[in-house]
Design an enzyme around this catalytic site. Structure first.
Site, short mmCIF file in Angstrom:
data_model
loop_
_atom_site.label_atom_id
_atom_site.label_comp_id
_atom_site.label_asym_id
_atom_site.label_seq_id
_atom_site.Cartn_x
_atom_site.Cartn_y
_atom_site.Cartn_z
N GLU A 14 -0.32 50.04 53.53
CA GLU A 14 0.10 48.94 52.66
C GLU A 14 -0.64 47.67 53.05
O GLU A 14 -0.60 47.25 54.21
CB GLU A 14 1.60 48.69 52.78
CG GLU A 14 2.50 49.83 52.37
CD GLU A 14 3.96 49.55 52.62
OE1 GLU A 14 4.79 49.87 51.74
OE2 GLU A 14 4.31 49.01 53.70
N CYS A 15 -1.29 47.04 52.12
CA CYS A 15 -1.87 45.71 52.25
C CYS A 15 -2.80 45.60 53.47
O CYS A 15 -3.96 45.96 53.41
CB CYS A 15 -0.77 44.66 52.27
SG CYS A 15 -1.35 42.99 51.88
N GLY A 16 -2.30 45.11 54.59
CA GLY A 16 -3.13 45.01 55.78
C GLY A 16 -3.67 46.36 56.21
O GLY A 16 -4.79 46.47 56.71
#
Length: 484
Positions: A342-344
């Site tokens: 997720e994301c990072g």
């Protein structure tokens, strides 16, 4: 705690609780909440912290202050009954639960205030104490508080804490004004602090993993202890009548033998809802924590990887220097190990991250460049539709999430077929999100496990298949389709 018994066997319990809100972002409610929690903890109380809305950073600070994990409560992801169940499960065995709101008390998704802090307070039957930034204002505070108590007929503030008070005269006028025109209890007045004890960055407060925390929390505890009536706050928290049922919420195990899921927790990636990890455990996973920065590989055999969000851009140099770990993650993806990012985590799995300090190589699972910007590239709640088979979500399933990223993922047109079609949100580009390579799935979208428990069930099942492939000595695991 008051205990009653229902006919169907689930106990009903009333938990001491308060909700700390503000009239807007930047009012100081997080600083006051941290000081309140730490002050009560220093007096021997066991505090259960909660954070309203999608938030990792404030929740992490609340957890540090309380010495207990913080839980998120969000009406966008959960119906009212589910919120009450999660709250009751988490509030057990604590002296008091303290819930920090977000934004202004009545700010929600629409003009009706749906999913607002006030909405959450009503769902939980929680008394509300509001923190008011009193910079260059006196009697007007009474007018604002009157407005709060008159906007919605079934909402009432129990108390107010003045913040950024200039001196004794300022405090005196504020107190007299509120006591004369309202029946709201004045519970304290925090003076202007010479500097912010916890600095802010582009996503809010700076990460607790990058800043000295204990001395600053003790300082806030002293400030709140010296300027706020803790005994009256405890009395308000205990004087509640709304009771909660305690009943199970997690799905049953989906595997006969446990699997190990590696979860990164270091200064680069640490954005995880505790409920997501609890879901994975309930489905049959052991959580094995490791670092992308300091470890060469996890401390034991793992069968899947969960890469949460965080700040890989601030740790890009350290991440890039750990070449052995980058190669290990790349090889895991090649073998078909289930990896959810997720994301990072998405940023780490790409080829490189470009910041103002330079270009840093990452794991290279996806041949994309990540670029950091000065303004958010995606921010807010999301609504996703799964358009392709993958290990984690069944095709054509819909679920809710959220995003908040200052980075963009540069992809050549037609290079990837996206997995998620965002009906709400930006994603990687123009409402498309979710990259898939073998059994590695990466997106900007964050999910909340209790909203979509099938994610955890599918994740653990996929890890079991990978574990079995190791036993049978296959060289790789072919793409897996979600079952639940």
């Amino acid at each position: 705690m008051k205990h009653n018994k229902l006919n169907h066997g689930y106990p009903k319990i009333s938990y001491p609780r308060i909700l700390i809100g503000g009239l807007g972002g930047g009012s100081g409610k997080t600083i006051v909440t941290l000081g309140l929690i730490k002050s009560l903890r220093n007096k021997g109380f066991r505090i259960k912290p909660f954070k309203k809305g999608p938030d990792y950073i404030d929740a992490a600070w609340l957890a540090l202050a309380a010495g207990e994990s913080a839980s998120n409560l969000d009406p966008f992801f959960m119906d009212e009954e589910s919120i009450r169940i999660i709250f009751s499960l988490k509030a057990q065995d604590f002296d008091i639960s303290i819930i920090e709101g977000n934004r202004g008390i009545f700010d929600g998704l629409d003009v009706e205030g749906s999913c607002s802090t006030a909405h959450l307070a009503k769902v939980l039957g929680s008394p509300v104490i509001v923190v008011v930034d009193c910079t260059k204002v006196t009697r007007t505070v009474a007018a604002m508080l009157l407005g709060c108590n008159n906007l919605e007929p079934d909402f009432k503030l129990e108390g107010v804490i003045f913040n950024r008070v200039a001196g004794s005269r300022h405090k005196k006028i504020l107190t007299r004004s509120v006591e004369r025109y309202t029946d709201i209890k004045v519970l304290g007045a925090i003076p202007k602090l010479k500097k912010d004890p916890i600095p802010e960055r582009h996503m809010g407060l700076i990460s607790h993993r990058e800043y000295e925390s204990e001395d600053n929390l003790n300082y806030l505890a002293q400030v709140v202890g010296d300027n706020v009536d803790l005994d009256r706050i405890l009395k308000i928290a205990r004087d509640v009548s709304h009771e909660f049922e305690i009943k199970p919420i997690w799905p049953k195990r989906v595997v006969s033998e446990p699997v190990n899921i590696g979860v990164v927790r270091d200064s680069s990636l640490w954005f995880y809802y505790e409920e997501n990890l609890e879901l994975l455990k309930a489905c049959g996973a052991n959580i094995v924590e490791f670092s992308l920065i300091s470890d060469l590989r996890p401390p034991q055999e793992i069968h899947g990887i969960y890469l949460g969000g965080g700040f890989p851009e601030t740790q890009a140099d350290l991440l890039s220097k750990n070449k052995q770990m980058r190669e290990w993650v790349f090889n895991c993806a090649q073998m078909g190990m289930p990896i959810y990012a997720e994301c990072g985590g998405l940023m780490y799995l790409c080829r490189e991250i470009f910041t103002k300090h330079g270009l840093y190589p990452m794991a290279g699972v996806f041949p994309c460049k990540i670029r950091i910007h000065k303004k958010p590239q995606g921010h807010g709640y999301t609504r996703a539709l799964t358009t392709r088979d993958n290990p984690f979500f069944k095709k054509d399933s819909e679920f809710l999430g959220h995003e908040f990223h200052y980075s963009s993922c540069e992809i050549k047109e037609g290079e990837f077929a996206f997995v998620l079609d965002l009906k709400r949100g930006e994603g990687i580009c123009s409402g498309k999100d979710g990259l898939l390579y073998k059994n590695t799935f990466a997106c900007y979208n964050h999910i909340y496990g209790p909203h979509i428990p099938s994610w955890g069930m599918n994740f653990v099942r996929a890890c079991a298949e990978f574990k079995n492939s190791l036993v049978t000595r296959k060289n790789f695991l072919p793409p897996i389709r979600a079952m639940y």
